[in-house]
Write an enzyme that holds these catalytic residues in place. Sequence first.
Site, PDB file in Angstrom:
ATOM      1  N   ARG A  98       0.807  -1.293   0.276  1.00 14.62           N
ATOM      2  CA  ARG A  98      -0.007   0.028  -0.093  1.00 14.62           C
ATOM      3  C   ARG A  98       0.612   1.448  -0.021  1.00 14.62           C
ATOM      4  O   ARG A  98       2.459   1.297   0.639  1.00 14.62           O
ATOM      5  CB  ARG A  98      -1.134   0.076   1.528  1.00 14.62           C
ATOM      6  CG  ARG A  98      -1.781  -0.708   1.659  1.00 14.62           C
ATOM      7  CD  ARG A  98      -2.983  -1.255   2.175  1.00 14.62           C
ATOM      8  NE  ARG A  98      -3.878  -1.578   2.184  1.00 14.62           N
ATOM      9  CZ  ARG A  98      -3.751  -3.016   2.936  1.00 14.62           C
ATOM     10  NH1 ARG A  98      -2.106  -3.557   3.319  1.00 14.62           N
ATOM     11  NH2 ARG A  98      -4.663  -3.848   2.758  1.00 14.62           N
ATOM     12  N   LYS A 121      -2.181  -1.942   7.398  1.00 12.57           N
ATOM     13  CA  LYS A 121      -4.004  -2.225   7.581  1.00 12.57           C
ATOM     14  C   LYS A 121      -4.810  -3.101   8.960  1.00 12.57           C
ATOM     15  O   LYS A 121      -5.280  -2.236   9.210  1.00 12.57           O
ATOM     16  CB  LYS A 121      -5.161  -2.435   5.963  1.00 12.57           C
ATOM     17  CG  LYS A 121      -5.940  -1.347   5.914  1.00 12.57           C
ATOM     18  CD  LYS A 121      -6.936  -1.197   5.071  1.00 12.57           C
ATOM     19  CE  LYS A 121      -8.314  -1.514   4.374  1.00 12.57           C
ATOM     20  NZ  LYS A 121      -8.664  -1.974   3.382  1.00 12.57           N
ATOM     21  N   HIS A 172      -2.197   3.745  -5.350  1.00 12.79           N
ATOM     22  CA  HIS A 172      -3.484   2.617  -4.928  1.00 12.79           C
ATOM     23  C   HIS A 172      -3.527   1.202  -6.125  1.00 12.79           C
ATOM     24  O   HIS A 172      -3.231   0.202  -6.092  1.00 12.79           O
ATOM     25  CB  HIS A 172      -4.530   2.541  -4.437  1.00 12.79           C
ATOM     26  CG  HIS A 172      -4.730   1.888  -3.672  1.00 12.79           C
ATOM     27  ND1 HIS A 172      -4.531   1.481  -2.172  1.00 12.79           N
ATOM     28  CD2 HIS A 172      -5.628   1.233  -3.448  1.00 12.79           C
ATOM     29  CE1 HIS A 172      -4.445   0.192  -1.402  1.00 12.79           C
ATOM     30  NE2 HIS A 172      -5.965  -0.337  -2.514  1.00 12.79           N
ATOM     31  N   ARG A 223      -1.498  -1.563  -7.307  1.00 11.55           N
ATOM     32  CA  ARG A 223      -2.044  -3.342  -6.259  1.00 11.55           C
ATOM     33  C   ARG A 223      -3.382  -4.003  -7.238  1.00 11.55           C
ATOM     34  O   ARG A 223      -3.038  -4.890  -7.361  1.00 11.55           O
ATOM     35  CB  ARG A 223      -2.745  -2.840  -5.060  1.00 11.55           C
ATOM     36  CG  ARG A 223      -1.795  -2.436  -4.365  1.00 11.55           C
ATOM     37  CD  ARG A 223      -2.361  -2.299  -2.777  1.00 11.55           C
ATOM     38  NE  ARG A 223      -2.845  -2.898  -2.390  1.00 11.55           N
ATOM     39  CZ  ARG A 223      -2.312  -3.618  -1.196  1.00 11.55           C
ATOM     40  NH1 ARG A 223      -0.814  -3.771  -1.082  1.00 11.55           N
ATOM     41  NH2 ARG A 223      -4.050  -4.281  -0.469  1.00 11.55           N
ATOM     42  N   HIS A 276      -4.014  -9.166   2.403  1.00 15.93           N
ATOM     43  CA  HIS A 276      -5.276  -9.518   1.643  1.00 15.93           C
ATOM     44  C   HIS A 276      -6.005 -11.087   3.197  1.00 15.93           C
ATOM     45  O   HIS A 276      -4.670 -11.727   3.336  1.00 15.93           O
ATOM     46  CB  HIS A 276      -5.783  -9.642   1.197  1.00 15.93           C
ATOM     47  CG  HIS A 276      -6.220  -8.458   0.283  1.00 15.93           C
ATOM     48  ND1 HIS A 276      -6.552  -8.551  -1.006  1.00 15.93           N
ATOM     49  CD2 HIS A 276      -5.747  -7.229   0.642  1.00 15.93           C
ATOM     50  CE1 HIS A 276      -6.265  -7.367  -1.949  1.00 15.93           C
ATOM     51  NE2 HIS A 276      -5.811  -6.313  -0.693  1.00 15.93           N
ATOM     52  N   TYR A 302      -8.578 -22.750   9.583  1.00 16.89           N
ATOM     53  CA  TYR A 302      -7.108 -23.214   9.176  1.00 16.89           C
ATOM     54  C   TYR A 302      -5.876 -23.309   8.396  1.00 16.89           C
ATOM     55  O   TYR A 302      -4.887 -23.809   7.728  1.00 16.89           O
ATOM     56  CB  TYR A 302      -7.894 -25.147   8.333  1.00 16.89           C
ATOM     57  CG  TYR A 302      -9.259 -25.448   9.770  1.00 16.89           C
ATOM     58  CD1 TYR A 302      -8.711 -26.411  10.834  1.00 16.89           C
ATOM     59  CD2 TYR A 302     -10.154 -24.662   9.759  1.00 16.89           C
ATOM     60  CE1 TYR A 302      -9.210 -27.028  11.573  1.00 16.89           C
ATOM     61  CE2 TYR A 302     -11.575 -25.220  10.326  1.00 16.89           C
ATOM     62  CZ  TYR A 302     -10.662 -26.574  11.707  1.00 16.89           C
ATOM     63  OH  TYR A 302     -11.258 -26.904  12.666  1.00 16.89           O
TER      64      TYR A 302
END
Length: 176
Positions: free
Chosen positions: A25, A52, A114, A117, A140, A150
């Site tokens: 970012r 973030k 941005h 990305r 993310h 998991y």
Amino acid sequence: AKLAAYEGDPNTVNALRLLMLTATRPGETRGARWAEFDLDAALWIIPAERMKMKIEHRVPLSTQALEVLRTMQTLSGSRELVFPSPTYPSQSLSENTFNSALANMGFKGTATAHGFRALFSTVANECNWNPDAIERQLAHVERNGVRAAYHRSTYLEDRAKLMQWWADYLDGRKTN
């Protein structure tokens, strides 16, 4: 190609290049600190408090990203910040610096910092890289609660290969 030819402030040019090479970012790149980098291990460890989602993020560095950082060592290696403001060296580049530079290169209204990305994600997905590795590179977080409980892989080795491929891909676009 336009970034390579851009004659703006070297801190801004190199910060934009690192931003593109790492798919981080803009604020993470602008606030980069020398203490976060292990150049020998080709790794950037962004602490949770600067992320973030407040989770530490490990970013594998391509040879091109390492080259940017070695260039910056001669410019800011004695400071805390990798990309200090040319006006206020104890502060990072301003929030508007990247988009202003892009506008000066002719991208006003068509590209944002941005947005690199999204470009990275789109191209990497279209070239059939592992979607989970791409999402981890973008820092993310898995939204499916059961899967997140998991699935804890960081895909660091795959991401190192992905980021070198991405850097080479970008280099190939300098002449196109």
